[in-house]
Design an enzyme around this catalytic site. Structure first.
Site, mmCIF file in Angstrom:
data_model
loop_
_atom_site.group_PDB
_atom_site.id
_atom_site.type_symbol
_atom_site.label_atom_id
_atom_site.label_comp_id
_atom_site.label_asym_id
_atom_site.label_seq_id
_atom_site.Cartn_x
_atom_site.Cartn_y
_atom_site.Cartn_z
ATOM 1 N N ASP A 11 51.433 35.232 52.977
ATOM 2 C CA ASP A 11 52.318 35.093 51.824
ATOM 3 C C ASP A 11 51.532 35.582 50.622
ATOM 4 O O ASP A 11 50.311 35.716 50.674
ATOM 5 C CB ASP A 11 52.679 33.609 51.679
ATOM 6 C CG ASP A 11 53.369 33.291 50.374
ATOM 7 O OD1 ASP A 11 52.869 32.436 49.628
ATOM 8 O OD2 ASP A 11 54.369 33.949 50.063
ATOM 9 N N ASP A 13 52.563 34.957 46.619
ATOM 10 C CA ASP A 13 52.555 34.053 45.478
ATOM 11 C C ASP A 13 52.149 32.643 45.886
ATOM 12 O O ASP A 13 52.821 32.026 46.705
ATOM 13 C CB ASP A 13 53.917 34.033 44.798
ATOM 14 C CG ASP A 13 54.242 35.377 44.158
ATOM 15 O OD1 ASP A 13 55.232 36.004 44.559
ATOM 16 O OD2 ASP A 13 53.458 35.806 43.298
ATOM 17 N N GLU A 20 52.016 31.846 39.956
ATOM 18 C CA GLU A 20 53.250 31.337 39.349
ATOM 19 C C GLU A 20 53.080 30.834 37.915
ATOM 20 O O GLU A 20 53.665 31.366 36.978
ATOM 21 C CB GLU A 20 53.867 30.248 40.245
ATOM 22 C CG GLU A 20 54.291 30.739 41.623
ATOM 23 C CD GLU A 20 55.495 31.651 41.613
ATOM 24 O OE1 GLU A 20 55.941 32.063 42.703
ATOM 25 O OE2 GLU A 20 55.995 32.014 40.517
ATOM 26 N N GLY A 55 62.775 36.242 41.756
ATOM 27 C CA GLY A 55 62.829 36.206 40.286
ATOM 28 C C GLY A 55 64.232 36.360 39.740
ATOM 29 O O GLY A 55 64.639 35.632 38.824
ATOM 30 N N LYS A 87 60.283 41.728 33.103
ATOM 31 C CA LYS A 87 59.318 40.722 33.571
ATOM 32 C C LYS A 87 58.308 41.346 34.529
ATOM 33 O O LYS A 87 57.097 41.137 34.423
ATOM 34 C CB LYS A 87 60.052 39.554 34.222
ATOM 35 C CG LYS A 87 59.150 38.542 34.885
ATOM 36 C CD LYS A 87 59.173 38.743 36.375
ATOM 37 C CE LYS A 87 58.134 37.925 37.044
ATOM 38 N NZ LYS A 87 58.108 38.122 38.527
ATOM 39 N N THR A 124 56.471 38.414 51.815
ATOM 40 C CA THR A 124 56.611 37.805 50.496
ATOM 41 C C THR A 124 57.988 38.013 49.904
ATOM 42 O O THR A 124 58.702 38.948 50.279
ATOM 43 C CB THR A 124 55.577 38.375 49.504
ATOM 44 O OG1 THR A 124 55.770 37.793 48.213
ATOM 45 C CG2 THR A 124 55.703 39.888 49.340
ATOM 46 N N THR A 125 58.328 37.161 48.940
ATOM 47 C CA THR A 125 59.589 37.280 48.216
ATOM 48 C C THR A 125 59.441 38.194 47.010
ATOM 49 O O THR A 125 60.408 38.805 46.546
ATOM 50 C CB THR A 125 60.022 35.878 47.733
ATOM 51 O OG1 THR A 125 59.948 34.966 48.829
ATOM 52 C CG2 THR A 125 61.400 35.887 47.146
ATOM 53 N N THR A 126 58.217 38.328 46.522
ATOM 54 C CA THR A 126 58.043 39.117 45.305
ATOM 55 C C THR A 126 58.154 40.609 45.592
ATOM 56 O O THR A 126 58.135 41.024 46.744
ATOM 57 C CB THR A 126 56.707 38.803 44.609
ATOM 58 O OG1 THR A 126 56.756 39.323 43.269
ATOM 59 C CG2 THR A 126 55.513 39.403 45.325
ATOM 60 N N SER A 127 58.248 41.394 44.543
ATOM 61 C CA SER A 127 58.523 42.818 44.722
ATOM 62 C C SER A 127 57.294 43.583 45.215
ATOM 63 O O SER A 127 56.153 43.198 44.913
ATOM 64 C CB SER A 127 59.027 43.408 43.407
ATOM 65 O OG SER A 127 58.276 42.897 42.350
ATOM 66 N N ASP A 185 51.927 28.836 51.194
ATOM 67 C CA ASP A 185 51.585 27.835 50.184
ATOM 68 C C ASP A 185 52.706 26.858 49.899
ATOM 69 O O ASP A 185 52.468 25.834 49.235
ATOM 70 C CB ASP A 185 51.227 28.529 48.863
ATOM 71 C CG ASP A 185 52.472 29.045 48.156
ATOM 72 O OD1 ASP A 185 52.753 28.630 47.017
ATOM 73 O OD2 ASP A 185 53.216 29.840 48.789
HETATM 74 C C1 XBP Z 1 57.453 33.545 45.593
HETATM 75 C C2 XBP Z 1 58.673 33.842 44.820
HETATM 76 C C3 XBP Z 1 58.746 35.062 43.964
HETATM 77 C C4 XBP Z 1 57.949 34.913 42.685
HETATM 78 C C5 XBP Z 1 58.398 35.859 41.599
HETATM 79 O O1 XBP Z 1 57.127 34.549 46.438
HETATM 80 O O2 XBP Z 1 59.601 33.072 44.906
HETATM 81 O O3 XBP Z 1 60.062 35.276 43.653
HETATM 82 O O4 XBP Z 1 58.067 33.624 42.175
HETATM 83 O O5 XBP Z 1 58.380 37.157 42.027
HETATM 84 P P1 XBP Z 1 56.244 34.314 47.779
HETATM 85 P P2 XBP Z 1 59.632 38.150 41.744
HETATM 86 O O6 XBP Z 1 57.163 34.473 48.924
HETATM 87 O O7 XBP Z 1 55.162 35.369 47.745
HETATM 88 O O8 XBP Z 1 55.637 32.949 47.705
HETATM 89 O O9 XBP Z 1 60.030 37.907 40.326
HETATM 90 O O10 XBP Z 1 59.065 39.511 41.973
HETATM 91 O O11 XBP Z 1 60.692 37.775 42.713
HETATM 92 MG MG MG Z 2 54.224 31.533 48.175
#
Ligand code: XBP
Ligand code: MG
Length: 259
Positions: A11, A13, A20, A55, A87, A124-127, A185
Site C-alpha cells: 500500500d 498512503d 495523510e 481524494g 490538490k 493503492t487508492t492514490t493516483s 496501514d
Molecule cells: C489512501 C487514500 C487516498 C489518499 C489521497 O490511499 O484513500 O485517496 O488519501 O490520494 P492508499 P488521492 O490506498 O494508498 O492507502 O487524492 O490521490 O486519492
Molecule cells: Mg493506506
C-alpha cells in the site's frame, strides 16, 4: 506443498510513507485556498474524512457532511475533478521538495526483496502520479521500475475496502493470492487485501492505530530499523523488532501451512 513467497504488495498512503496528515490534508487545504474556498480540513476533521478512500470521493463526502447546500460554480464532476487536480499538483510539489519521507524500514525491506528476487508491486487508492513522485523523491527515478505492477487510483471502479485493486495487481503479476503478502496501514486496506485472499501485515499510523485489523497476520507500529525496533501491537512480531524478508517468508510459510 506450501507455496513460497513470490511477491510483496505494498500500500502507499500510510504504509510507504505517512502521507495523510502532513501531505494530502495540507495539499487539499492549499487547493481550497487557491480555488477561493474558505474550507479548511483540520487534523481532527480529516480523521473523519478518511472514512472514505479516494481524494475525489473524499471531497464529495465532505460536501455531503459539512456543506450540503454548497452550489458548485459548474457541474459537480468538473468542479471536483478540478479541485482534485489542484490538490494533486500541490502534493506533487511537496513530494519534489522532499517533504514526505519513507517510513522506517521501507527502503531496507524493498532492497532485501530486490536482492532476494522477491517481486514488488503496489496496490493503492492514490493516483499513479503520486506514487511515482513519492518513489522518485525518496529512492530516485529507477525505483519506479522496481515495481512490476503499480495498481493505482481510478484503474479500478471500486476503491478500498473493495478488493478490486488487489485483484488487478494479482492479475498483473500473474500470481495467486497464496504466493503474495500485502503490507497495509488501514482497516480499509486490510479489508481489501483480505477480500482478495492475501495475507496481510499491518503497520499502523497516527490515523489508523485504532482501526479494525481483523485477520491481520501481525499489527506493528512500523517495519523497524536497526536501533529503532518496531513494537508488536497484535499477533506475532519479529525478533529484535525488525521486519526482515526472512521473517516475512517464515510468517507466510506458517500461514500457508495453517490454511
Ligand atoms: C489512501 C487514500 C487516498 C489518499 C489521497 O490511499 O484513500 O485517496 O488519501 O490520494 P492508499 P488521492 O490506498 O494508498 O492507502 O487524492 O490521490 O486519492
Ligand atoms: Mg493506506
Amino acid at each position: 506443498m506450501t507455496q513460497s513467497l513470490s511477491a510483496l504488495i505494498w500500500d502507499v498512503d500510510g504504509t510507504l510513507a505517512d502521507t495523510e496528515r502532513d501531505g494530502h490534508r495540507v495539499a487539499f487545504n492549499e487547493a481550497f485556498a487557491e480555488a477561493g474556498l474558505d474550507w479548511h480540513w483540520s487534523e481532527e476533521r480529516y480523521a473523519g474524512l478518511l472514512a472514505v478512500t479516494g481524494g475525489k470521493e473524499r471531497i464529495r463526502y465532505f460536501l455531503q457532511q459539512d456543506a450540503p447546500t454548497f452550489e458548485p460554480p459548474e457541474d459537480m464532476d468538473a468542479f471536483v475533478a478540478d479541485l482534485h487536480a489542484r490538490k494533486t499538483a500541490r502534493f506533487a510539489a511537496m513530494l519534489a521538495e522532499g517533504r514526505i519521507p519513507l517510513r522506517p524500514g521501507v527502503e531496507r525491506l524493498l532492497q532485501e526483496a530486490r536482492s532476494s528476487g522477491v517481486r514488488l508491486a503496489i496496490a493503492t487508492t492514490t493516483s499513479p502520479a503520486n506514487v511515482e513522485g513519492l518513489l522518485r523523491a525518496n529512492l530516485g527515478e529507477a525505483a519506479i521500475g522496481w515495481f512490476q505492477v503499480i495498481g493505482a487510483g481510478d484503474v479500478v471502479p471500486d476503491k478500498k475496502p473493495a478488493p478490486d485493486i488487489y485483484h488487478h495487481v494479482l492479475e498483473g503479476l500473474d500470481l495467486s493470492p497464496a504466493e503474495c503478502l500485502a503490507i497495509e496501514d488501514s482497516g480499509h486496506g486490510i479489508a481489501a487485501a483480505r477480500g482478495a485472499g492475501i495475507g496481510t501485515v499491518v503497520t499502523v499510523n497516527g490515523y489508523t492505530a485504532d482501526e479494525d485489523f481483523t485477520g491481520a497476520l501481525a499489527v506493528l507500529d512500523h517495519l523497524g530499523e536497526p536501533g529503532q525496533p518496531c513494537r508488536t501491537l497484535r499477533g506475532e512480531g519479529p525478533d529484535q523488532g525488525l521486519v526482515t524478508l526472512g521473517w516475512l517468508q517464515a510468517l507466510h510459510e506458517r500461514c500457508a501451512a495453517q490454511s
